[in-house]
Design an enzyme around this catalytic site. Structure first.
Site, short mmCIF file in Angstrom:
data_model
loop_
_atom_site.label_atom_id
_atom_site.label_comp_id
_atom_site.label_asym_id
_atom_site.label_seq_id
_atom_site.Cartn_x
_atom_site.Cartn_y
_atom_site.Cartn_z
N GLY B 471 34.98 31.51 15.69
CA GLY B 471 35.28 32.40 14.58
C GLY B 471 34.99 33.84 14.93
O GLY B 471 35.02 34.72 14.09
N ASN B 636 38.66 45.02 19.65
CA ASN B 636 39.31 44.91 18.35
C ASN B 636 38.32 45.41 17.29
O ASN B 636 37.28 44.79 17.07
CB ASN B 636 39.70 43.44 18.09
CG ASN B 636 40.43 43.27 16.76
OD1 ASN B 636 40.09 43.89 15.75
ND2 ASN B 636 41.44 42.41 16.76
N GLY B 709 28.84 39.84 20.04
CA GLY B 709 28.49 38.72 19.15
C GLY B 709 27.03 38.64 18.76
O GLY B 709 26.68 38.08 17.74
N GLU B 710 26.16 39.17 19.60
CA GLU B 710 24.73 39.00 19.34
C GLU B 710 24.00 40.31 19.09
O GLU B 710 23.05 40.37 18.31
CB GLU B 710 24.10 38.24 20.52
CG GLU B 710 24.53 36.80 20.48
CD GLU B 710 24.42 36.06 21.80
OE1 GLU B 710 23.68 35.09 21.85
OE2 GLU B 710 25.09 36.46 22.76
#
Ligand SMILES: Cc1cc2nc3c(=O)[nH]c(=O)nc-3n(C[C@H](O)[C@H](O)[C@H](O)COP(=O)(O)OP(=O)(O)OC[C@H]3O[C@@H](n4cnc5c(N)ncnc54)[C@H](O)[C@@H]3O)c2cc1C
Ligand code: SF4
Lengths: 339, 743
Positions: B471, B636, B709-710
């Site tokens: 996701g 993005n 992401g982290e």
């Protein structure tokens, strides 16, 4: 989860008869609590009697000037009903402080009274629990008891009743109308839920097979000065650590009538009439409220993880009474939720 | 002509969005396979001991129950530990489900009941009587304070860097000093999607396995080694994850159980865990940390010591990198870092979003706030004074680092200069207001991955790599990279992932997927581009004759000369003229080891938070969070921002409410459900702003990306904790900050 059969009752008499004639039956209304308990193997009925076809979902004025809330009317329909919003805004506010919109759309008024404790040990069949399995011991005593009782608990059970709606109903002194195999009767709200004592397996005074058909609100709704304050670990969709339903009748700044009910602190909605009496005839000031708060919690006992509830309870009472004094607007339902 | 096939850095919508919202995106428990049987797991009720008996007979007597698998009848599998080690396994002996009668942790799977229907299997599992002989367990790290040991060298066993300078001496001589302990409890990943595996048993005995995992290849090699299968016999597929956050890095026991049952019953089997069982598959460990710091008279850091002790299981030595960041985020010449683990009767902890750094940055950044106050300095100013220009731990320059710009931009947007230093100096009625700042550093990693690009005669491009999609936006950014590399419209490009029939990619973790798979995708498309150029040059009157790949560009469906854009051919014409039905190329990308040896590659962030605390009731409301990230190039803007938004929500959760609470008498987690394991609801979340300070980084990887992401989670809990201090004057050092800590 056990296999079970399901019938849908069309009449109150039919539901009561079906219950009497079945082995291990249970009523099911919205199903938001009983299904979870069945999945966890905490409840193991083999026959379910559906209540949602019963003609009990109406909300109507009573001849005495009160309001009758059908047992199968949903929590959402009740909270948003114009009569409830206008005349009993405390109740509306309390219902809307509970659960989530999805749950309130399914949950019924009867089911809300009958929902069982959220005690972690009650829900986990790997641990002891006197309420689930009398005689097995109480896991919560000496364990993790953040959501447990500080008032009226026993050595057998320290669970709390988790409802918000019921705290408002206790303050408003509603009546519970029931029909059972032996006919119908009316139970005063304060007598409906019970303290655990030596029989924690019994949450309330309803007899097996008795069906709640309606709740009746008396005429007096305290629509001018009310507050439902709910304190919890997140802003929504969490049960109360402590909640307070406070209603006042004021003459200027003097308190003429007052009621106070606490949630999250006991096995039943907690009323202390002696403490409430300390408010009558007194000025609606913080120092009055503090005195009452002290009185309500003077016998409170912490269980370890929940010791903080004693001080939190005091502060919540003061804040709820301050907010009630300032007055709440019926539509301003989130007025008293967390900041 | 303007180029409209440039996508990298823009904000296109998720390409898989429509599939998700219309329900056509299939998750592991949703694949329909014929003649499916259902397995339900029975979990242990004790934390340690032996299984005395499994009352299978009564359950097997129920019509429709196919089998009760337990240690009594589990077929023999691989003998050696190494067969059970997946790519991510730490040192030790991996847990083998149903292996013997030993119970090693509460909720351990002790049996699998398989039946014709899910309902029957669940009922049968519910009445299966398991008798235990209980032994004394230990699950409380607090009781193990003196029994920590430095972890061994096993996989992912982080070692703190060597001490530098003399921290003890510098502390003694420091002008101001602090020493405090910081703690957070256990947390579970709890993705929305439950762990599930649907195993399709084909007539020839081969398996197609739809498993919830972050790495299909990791699962395939695990299944192959454990069951002695050839890789061709076990194809593993995962097209979507309903969140995973690291819990799917290692194969979970539903995979073993469903494959075992399918092979034994020669039938397709599905196993889905319950929400309660989601608390039995790895967690962020309960961690105790001590920070010591001292400052020089000029407000620079004189010394820093960071010690961490966290739990692991008795059978594996899971180790988190909690302390290393502290030697890297600030300039300091006297640093001592140490890391210990203690074994308990729990399941092995597992990487959970920003593993180690989320934990370490909480302690470090609260300590920095305490140190700033002790030294009488503004907490942001204190950080800027101690800005690390180089990575002192590795003694290397950073490949790029614009954290200073993050500080300045964030301070300006947040109006930090208006912040009075003293706690309790801002209020609105009953509400005390506080502002806090904190930040973090995270590895910019890249791994090896392969990809294959295929273009068909009609001009449609398909790129494949067996990556995972949690996701995070992988489908979308890979589509962007491929489309841009070959100058195609986004709609003409499909990116496929999550299937062991595709070229290999590593597990999706560590925020390395954008760099790793992105580079492989780019390289495969470039290789395909080279083939297309050759074909274009074969066309009659080709204007590209003699041009090299560097001389041309792929833009707007054309191949053209960079220096003379009017000299172009239409790609579709090239394909049609070639007469080929499709043209394919594959490629493998590996990290640049020379650059890795020369540079320290890291992303950084800073978080500003505003809280309002009810003075009497202790409730905390996070009214504003600003997260400024420097993570290389942003592929993005939309999916990157979403990642950081989600991180902030996660950080609010970590700060205020999230914790798995054990009852050590039972060695068991008690709030193992979504009603009592609290994560924020919409009403808890207010204004969140995300800003990126983009970095030009020619060294980190060909795309210049660092992964997002982290990073966004770092510093959030600390910023909130610091803001609570600023609001109330109360310093909370044990998360979560429940209201009672502020009464
Ligand atoms: C995640 C979650 C969060 C929640 N949060 C809150 C909260 O914050 N505050 C709150 O107050 N509540 C909360 N609830 C509880 C919710 O309000 C109750 O589950 C609901 O009110 C029960 O109503 P129901 O109709 O669904 O009852 P059911 O689940 O159908 O039945 C519950 C019980 O009531 C009995 N029963 C139902 N109707 C009758 C009747 N007419 N006569 C006799 N017996 C009857 C059933 O036999 C059963 O034993 C939450 C629930 C969940 C699942
Ligand atoms: S508090 Fe009551 S419900 Fe909870 S474990 Fe004890 S007996 Fe059971």
């Amino acid at each position: 989860m056990n296999p079970f059969t399901l019938t849908r009752a069309e009449t109150v008499e039919g539901a009561v008869r079906d219950f009497r004639d079945s082995d291990s039956p249970a009523f099911i209304a919205g199903g938001t609590n009983i299904i979870d308990l069945m999945k966890e193997n905490v409840a193991r009925p083999t026959h379910l009697i559906g209540l949602n076809k019963l003609p009990l979902n109406t909300i109507e004025p009573t001849a005495e000037g009160g309001l009758r809330l059908g047992a199968t009317a949903t929590n959402a329909d009740t909270a948003w009903h114009p009569e409830v919003q206008c005349r009993y805004p405390l109740l509306s506010q309390a219902i809307l402080a509970g659960a989530s919109p999805q749950l309130r759309n399914m949950a019924t008024n009867g089911g809300n009274l009958m929902q069982r404790t959220r005690c972690y040990y009650f829900y986990d069949t790997a641990t002891p629990c006197n309420k689930r399995e009398p005689g097995s011991g109480c896991g919560a005593i000496g364990g993790y008891n953040r959501i447990h009782a500080i008032l009226g608990a026993s050595e057998q059970c320290i669970a709390t009743h988790p409802s918000d709606m019921c705290i408002a109903l206790a303050a408003l002194e509603a009546e519970v109308h029931v029909v059972g195999p032996g006919g119908s009767r009316v139970i005063k709200f304060e007598d409906f839920h019970r303290l655990p004592g030596n029989t924690p397996e019994r949450d309330n005074t309803l007899e097996p097979g008795e069906l709640i058909v309606a709740l009746e609100l008396p005429k007096k709704g305290f629509e001018k000065h009310f507050s439902y304050l709910k304190l919890r670990d997140r802003t929504s969709y969490a049960f109360a650590l402590v909640s307070v339903a406070a209603v006042l009748e004021l003459d200027g700044s003097t308190i003429e009538d007052a009621r106070l009910a606490l949630g999250g602190v006991a096995h039943k909605p907690w009323r202390d009439k002696a403490a409430e009496a300390l408010l009558i005839g007194q000025p609606a000031t913080t120092s009055t409220f503090k005195k009452v708060a002290e009185a309500v919690l003077k016998d409170a006992v912490g269980q370890g993880t929940n010791d903080f509830k004693i001080e939190l309870g005091r502060r919540a009472i003061v804040r709820a009474l301050q907010q009630a004094t300032a007055g709440g607007k019926a539509s301003d339902v989130f007025l008293n939720s967390n900041p | 002509m303007t180029i409209n096939t440039k996508y990298v850095g823009k904000a296109p919508n998720r390409v898989e969005g429509p599939a998700k919202v219309t329900g056509t995106a299939k998750y592991s428990a949703e694949f329909e396979v014929p003649n499916l049987a259902y397995g339900v797991v029975v979990s242990s009720t004790i934390a340690k001991g032996r299984i005395k008996s499994i009352g299978a007979d009564k359950v097997l007597a129920l019509p429709g129950v196919l089998q009760v698998f337990s240690h009594e009848n589990v077929p023999r599998q691989a003998w050696f530990d190494r067969a059970w080690k997946d790519d991510i396994a730490p040192g030790g002996s991996p847990f083998r489900p149903l292996h013997d009668d030993e119970v090693k942790f509460s909720q351990q799977p002790v049996a699998l009941v398989v039946a014709e229907t899910f309902e029957l299997a669940r009922y049968a599992a519910g009445i299966l009587e398991v008798e235990y002989k209980e032994e004394k367990h230990e699950t409380d790290i607090e009781q193990k304070r003196d029994e920590g040991h430095a972890p061994g060298k096993g996989k992912s066993g982080y070692k703190p860097p060597k001490s530098r300078g003399n921290a003890n001496k510098a502390l003694d001589e420091a002008e101001h000093r602090i020493r405090e302990e910081y703690i957070h409890g256990t947390q579970h990943h709890n993705p929305m999607e439950l762990y599930a595996s649907t195993v399709h048993y084909h007539p020839d005995g081969k398996l197609t396995i739809y498993d919830k995992t972050q790495g299909v290849y990791n699962c395939q090699q695990y299944v192959a080694k454990v069951f002695g299968l050839s890789k061709d016999d076990a194809r593993v597929i995962n097209l979507y994850n309903g969140g995973a956050f690291g819990s799917g890095l290692r194969p979970q026991y539903e995979l073993f159980l469903s494959v075992m049952a399918a092979l034994e019953l020669k039938r397709s089997v599905r196993v889905t865990l319950t929400r309660q069982q989601m608390f039995s598959i790895g967690h962020r460990p309960h961690t105790l940390q001590t920070l010591e710091m001292g400052t020089n008279p000029d407000g620079t850091l004189a010394a820093l010591k960071h010690y961490c002790l966290h739990e692991t299981s008795r059978f594996e030595e899971y180790t988190e990198n909690v302390v290393n960041w502290s030697g890297m985020l600030y300039q300091c010449d006297n640093v001592h870092l140490s890391n210990q683990v203690a074994a308990l009767d729990v399941y092995t902890p597992q990487d959970m979003r920003a593993p180690g750094a989320a934990t370490g940055s909480f302690a470090l950044e609260v300590a920095m706030d305490e140190m700033a106050y002790a030294a009488g300095l503004d907490p942001l100013d204190f950080r800027i004074r101690n800005y690390a220009e180089t990575d002192q731990s590795e003694n290397l320059p950073f490949s790029s680092k614009r954290l200073r710009d993050c500080y300045h931009l964030g301070a300006e947007k947040f109006c930090w200069s208006k912040r009075p230093m003293a706690p309790r100096s801002m209020r609105e009625g009953n509400r005390l207001i506080g502002w806090g700042v904190a930040g973090g550093v995270w590895d910019a990693q890249m791994n090896k991955a392969s990809a294959k690009a295929t273009i068909t005669a009609d001009g449609y491009l398909t790129v494949e790599s067996a990556a995972g999609e949690n996701g995070t936006g992988t489908y979308t950014i890979m589509t962007q990279i491929a489309a841009e590399t070959l100058g195609l419209p986004l709609e003409a490009v499909t990116f496929r992932l999550g299937d062991t029939n595709m070229p290999e990619a590593p597990v999706q973790g560590g925020s390395w997927t954008a760099a790793t798979v992105g580079t492989a995708v780019q390289k495969a498309c470039q290789a395909l581009g080279e083939k297309l150029l050759k074909l274009a040059q074969k066309m009659d009157d080709s204007p590209l004759k003699g041009a090299s790949l560097d001389d041309v560009e792929f833009v707007n469906g054309q191949l053209r000369l960079r220096t003379a854009p009017e000299q172009s051919v239409v790609l579709r014409d090239v394909l049609q003229t070639s007469g080929e039905r499709e043209i394919a190329a594959d490629s493998t990308a590996i990290p640049n080891l020379i650059n890795m040896a020369k540079y320290s590659m890291h992303s950084h962030n800073v978080v500003f938070a505003e809280v309002m605390v009810d003075e009497d009731l202790g409730t905390v409301h996070v009214s504003r969070v600003l997260n400024v990230c420097a993570a290389g190039r942003i592929l993005n803007q939309k999916t990157a921002r979403s990642q950081v938004l989600g991180s902030v929500v996660w950080g609010i959760s970590m700060a205020l409410m999230e914790e798995t609470v054990p009852d050590h008498r039972f060695g068991r987690y008690m709030n193992h459900n979504y009603a009592e394991y609290h994560i924020p609801v919409n009403a808890d979340i207010h204004n969140i702003e995300v800003l990126f300070v983009e970095e030009e980084d020619p060294y980190v990887n060909p795309l210049g990306v660092k992964g997002i992401g982290e990073l966004g989670l770092l510093g959030v809990a600390a910023a909130i904790t610091n803001a609570v201090y600023h609001a109330t004057g109360k310093r909370v050092r044990r998360l979560p900050i429940y209201l009672d800590k502020l009464l």
